[in-house]
Scaffold this motif. Structure first.
Motif, PDB file in Angstrom:
ATOM      1  N   GLY A  29       1.503  -0.694   6.611  1.00 34.32           N
ATOM      2  CA  GLY A  29       1.360   0.736   6.810  1.00 34.32           C
ATOM      3  C   GLY A  29       2.738   1.330   7.021  1.00 34.32           C
ATOM      4  N   SER A  30       3.051   2.377   6.290  1.00 35.78           N
ATOM      5  CA  SER A  30       4.353   3.030   6.439  1.00 35.78           C
ATOM      6  C   SER A  30       4.192   4.516   6.144  1.00 35.78           C
ATOM      7  CB  SER A  30       5.382   2.416   5.479  1.00 35.78           C
ATOM      8  OG  SER A  30       5.175   2.868   4.161  1.00 35.78           O
ATOM      9  N   SER A  31       5.292   5.243   6.230  1.00 37.76           N
ATOM     10  CA  SER A  31       5.253   6.668   5.908  1.00 37.76           C
ATOM     11  C   SER A  31       5.034   6.879   4.416  1.00 37.76           C
ATOM     12  CB  SER A  31       6.553   7.331   6.326  1.00 37.76           C
ATOM     13  OG  SER A  31       7.645   6.762   5.616  1.00 37.76           O
ATOM     14  N   LYS A  32       5.264   5.859   3.613  1.00 38.32           N
ATOM     15  CA  LYS A  32       5.182   5.980   2.151  1.00 38.32           C
ATOM     16  C   LYS A  32       3.930   5.366   1.538  1.00 38.32           C
ATOM     17  CE  LYS A  32       9.272   7.794   1.963  1.00 38.32           C
ATOM     18  NZ  LYS A  32       9.299   9.211   2.166  1.00 38.32           N
ATOM     19  N   HIS A  33       3.338   4.361   2.188  1.00 39.76           N
ATOM     20  CA  HIS A  33       2.182   3.699   1.587  1.00 39.76           C
ATOM     21  C   HIS A  33       1.362   2.929   2.630  1.00 39.76           C
ATOM     22  CE1 HIS A  33       4.686   0.125   1.913  1.00 39.76           C
ATOM     23  NE2 HIS A  33       3.570  -0.581   1.772  1.00 39.76           N
ATOM     24  N   MET A  73     -10.505   2.304  -1.664  1.00 38.12           N
ATOM     25  CA  MET A  73      -9.464   3.266  -2.056  1.00 38.12           C
ATOM     26  C   MET A  73      -9.521   4.539  -1.214  1.00 38.12           C
ATOM     27  SD  MET A  73      -8.787   2.706  -6.097  1.00 38.12           S
ATOM     28  CE  MET A  73     -10.411   3.144  -6.642  1.00 38.12           C
ATOM     29  N   ASP A  74     -10.709   4.983  -0.850  1.00 33.23           N
ATOM     30  CA  ASP A  74     -10.843   6.151   0.017  1.00 33.23           C
ATOM     31  C   ASP A  74     -10.236   5.859   1.386  1.00 33.23           C
ATOM     32  OD1 ASP A  74     -11.730   8.765   0.778  1.00 33.23           O
ATOM     33  OD2 ASP A  74     -13.546   7.900   1.649  1.00 33.23           O
ATOM     34  N   THR A  75     -10.530   4.690   1.917  1.00 30.51           N
ATOM     35  CA  THR A  75      -9.993   4.301   3.222  1.00 30.51           C
ATOM     36  C   THR A  75      -8.477   4.170   3.175  1.00 30.51           C
ATOM     37  OG1 THR A  75     -12.044   3.143   3.761  1.00 30.51           O
ATOM     38  CG2 THR A  75     -10.076   2.545   5.026  1.00 30.51           C
ATOM     39  N   ALA A  76      -7.963   3.485   2.155  1.00 34.80           N
ATOM     40  CA  ALA A  76      -6.508   3.327   2.033  1.00 34.80           C
ATOM     41  C   ALA A  76      -5.834   4.687   1.896  1.00 34.80           C
ATOM     42  CB  ALA A  76      -6.176   2.424   0.844  1.00 34.80           C
ATOM     43  N   SER A  77      -6.429   5.576   1.124  1.00 39.93           N
ATOM     44  CA  SER A  77      -5.853   6.907   0.935  1.00 39.93           C
ATOM     45  C   SER A  77      -5.868   7.701   2.235  1.00 39.93           C
ATOM     46  CB  SER A  77      -6.621   7.660  -0.156  1.00 39.93           C
ATOM     47  OG  SER A  77      -6.480   7.020  -1.401  1.00 39.93           O
ATOM     48  N   PHE A  82      -3.918  -0.176  -2.565  1.00 34.31           N
ATOM     49  CA  PHE A  82      -2.587   0.363  -2.301  1.00 34.31           C
ATOM     50  C   PHE A  82      -2.679   1.872  -2.448  1.00 34.31           C
ATOM     51  CE2 PHE A  82       1.493   1.980  -3.709  1.00 34.31           C
ATOM     52  CZ  PHE A  82       2.389   1.364  -2.846  1.00 34.31           C
ATOM     53  N   ALA A  83      -2.270   2.619  -1.434  1.00 30.77           N
ATOM     54  CA  ALA A  83      -2.369   4.076  -1.497  1.00 30.77           C
ATOM     55  C   ALA A  83      -1.097   4.727  -0.983  1.00 30.77           C
ATOM     56  CB  ALA A  83      -3.564   4.571  -0.688  1.00 30.77           C
ATOM     57  N   GLN A  84      -0.795   5.890  -1.568  1.00 29.58           N
ATOM     58  CA  GLN A  84       0.347   6.703  -1.163  1.00 29.58           C
ATOM     59  C   GLN A  84      -0.124   8.126  -0.902  1.00 29.58           C
ATOM     60  OE1 GLN A  84       2.390   6.017  -4.941  1.00 29.58           O
ATOM     61  NE2 GLN A  84       4.127   5.264  -3.742  1.00 29.58           N
ATOM     62  N   CYS A  85       0.428   8.732   0.134  1.00 28.17           N
ATOM     63  CA  CYS A  85       0.275  10.167   0.342  1.00 28.17           C
ATOM     64  C   CYS A  85       1.563  10.770  -0.191  1.00 28.17           C
ATOM     65  CB  CYS A  85       0.088  10.481   1.815  1.00 28.17           C
ATOM     66  SG  CYS A  85      -0.026  12.255   2.151  1.00 28.17           S
ATOM     67  N   TYR A  86       1.492  11.405  -1.353  1.00 29.83           N
ATOM     68  CA  TYR A  86       2.715  11.857  -2.011  1.00 29.83           C
ATOM     69  C   TYR A  86       3.020  13.333  -1.785  1.00 29.83           C
ATOM     70  CZ  TYR A  86      -0.320  13.656  -5.749  1.00 29.83           C
ATOM     71  OH  TYR A  86      -1.275  14.332  -6.454  1.00 29.83           O
ATOM     72  N   LYS A  87       2.070  14.091  -1.194  1.00 28.02           N
ATOM     73  CA  LYS A  87       2.328  15.514  -0.953  1.00 28.02           C
ATOM     74  C   LYS A  87       1.511  15.980   0.238  1.00 28.02           C
ATOM     75  CE  LYS A  87       3.361  19.891  -2.050  1.00 28.02           C
ATOM     76  NZ  LYS A  87       4.610  20.456  -1.680  1.00 28.02           N
ATOM     77  N   LEU A  88       2.184  16.635   1.174  1.00 27.14           N
ATOM     78  CA  LEU A  88       1.517  17.269   2.313  1.00 27.14           C
ATOM     79  C   LEU A  88       1.754  18.766   2.222  1.00 27.14           C
ATOM     80  CD1 LEU A  88       2.582  14.970   5.308  1.00 27.14           C
ATOM     81  CD2 LEU A  88       0.280  15.212   4.344  1.00 27.14           C
ATOM     82  N   ALA A 124      -3.661  17.244   2.017  1.00 26.12           N
ATOM     83  CA  ALA A 124      -2.804  16.092   1.697  1.00 26.12           C
ATOM     84  C   ALA A 124      -3.284  15.511   0.374  1.00 26.12           C
ATOM     85  CB  ALA A 124      -2.897  15.050   2.802  1.00 26.12           C
ATOM     86  N   PHE A 125      -2.354  15.087  -0.466  1.00 27.35           N
ATOM     87  CA  PHE A 125      -2.676  14.568  -1.798  1.00 27.35           C
ATOM     88  C   PHE A 125      -2.277  13.093  -1.885  1.00 27.35           C
ATOM     89  CE2 PHE A 125      -2.029  19.091  -2.065  1.00 27.35           C
ATOM     90  CZ  PHE A 125      -3.118  19.511  -2.811  1.00 27.35           C
ATOM     91  N   THR A 126      -3.170  12.295  -2.469  1.00 28.57           N
ATOM     92  CA  THR A 126      -2.955  10.846  -2.523  1.00 28.57           C
ATOM     93  C   THR A 126      -3.184  10.293  -3.922  1.00 28.57           C
ATOM     94  OG1 THR A 126      -5.263  10.311  -2.009  1.00 28.57           O
ATOM     95  CG2 THR A 126      -3.762  10.584  -0.136  1.00 28.57           C
TER      96      THR A 126
END
Length: 167
Positions: free
Chosen positions: A34-38, A67-71, A111-117, A122-124
C-alpha cells in the motif's frame, strides 16, 4: 498534519481497511503493498469461489470485488498521503473488462492506482492478473465519491489508524 501521512505506513493502514470489510474477510484478501501511488492485494484460490464447477474457474464477481476493493483502498491511501486525513469513499462507478478467465488453483492479484483526486471524486484504474501484470485477467476504471473526514465513524477511524478502541 502532513507529517503524520509521511511516517504512517500505508501498507498497514490498507491492511486494516481491508480487514474491516466483511466480504474481504470471506474472500481472505491480503494486502501485499500500500502506498500513495498504488495498492496490491492478493486473492488466494479457494474452491468456494468457483463460478464454473467443470473448469474450476473463479467467479467473475469475485474478480470484480477484488478490483473494487483494491481501487477503494488506493483512494483511501492516496487521500491519507495527500491530506493526512481519512475519508469514506464509496464506489460511484466501476467498469470492468474481462480478458480471460483466471487459471484454477492460483492466486489472483489486484493492482490499483488512484491517479486523480478532484474535490469530490477520486478516479482509479486497476488490473487483475496472476503470473504477470502484462497478461491481465481483467482491468477496471472507477470513480469514488469523496465524503468529508467528519463522516468517518470513530470506531472505523480507530481501526484504520491501529488505535485501541475507547470502550
Amino acid at each position: 498534519m502532513k507529517e503524520t501521512a509521511d511516517v504512517f505506513p500505508l501498507t498497514e493502514m490498507a491492511s486494516r481497511f481491508v480487514a474491516q470489510l466483511t466480504q474481504c474477510q470471506k474472500l481472505k484478501l491480503k494486502v501485499l503493498e500500500g502506498s500513495s501511488k498504488h495498492v496490491l492485494i492478493e486473492l488466494p484460490y479457494d474452491t468456494q469461489l468457483i463460478g464454473y464447477p467443470d473448469t474450476g474457474v473463479i467467479h467473475g464477481g469475485v474478480i470484480t470485488t477484488l478490483m473494487d476493493t483494491a481501487s477503494g483502498c488506493a483512494v483511501v491511501c492516496s487521500i491519507f498521503d495527500k491530506f493526512g486525513s481519512l475519508e469514506i469513499s464509496p464506489t460511484l462507478d466501476l467498469r470492468v473488462d474481462y480478458m480471460k478467465p483466471a487459471e484454477p488453483f492460483k492466486p489472483v492479484y489486484g493492482f490499483a492506482q488512484c491517479y486523480k483526486l478532484s474535490s469530490s471524486v477520486a478516479f482509479t484504474r486497476a488490473i487483475a492478473y496472476q503470473d504477470s501484470i502484462d497478461d491481465p485477467i481483467a482491468h477496471a476504471v472507477g470513480s469514488f465519491m469523496r465524503i468529508s473526514p467528519e463522516m468517518v465513524g470513530e470506531e472505523f477511524r480507530q481501526a484504520l489508524m491501529g488505535e485501541p478502541r475507547n470502550d
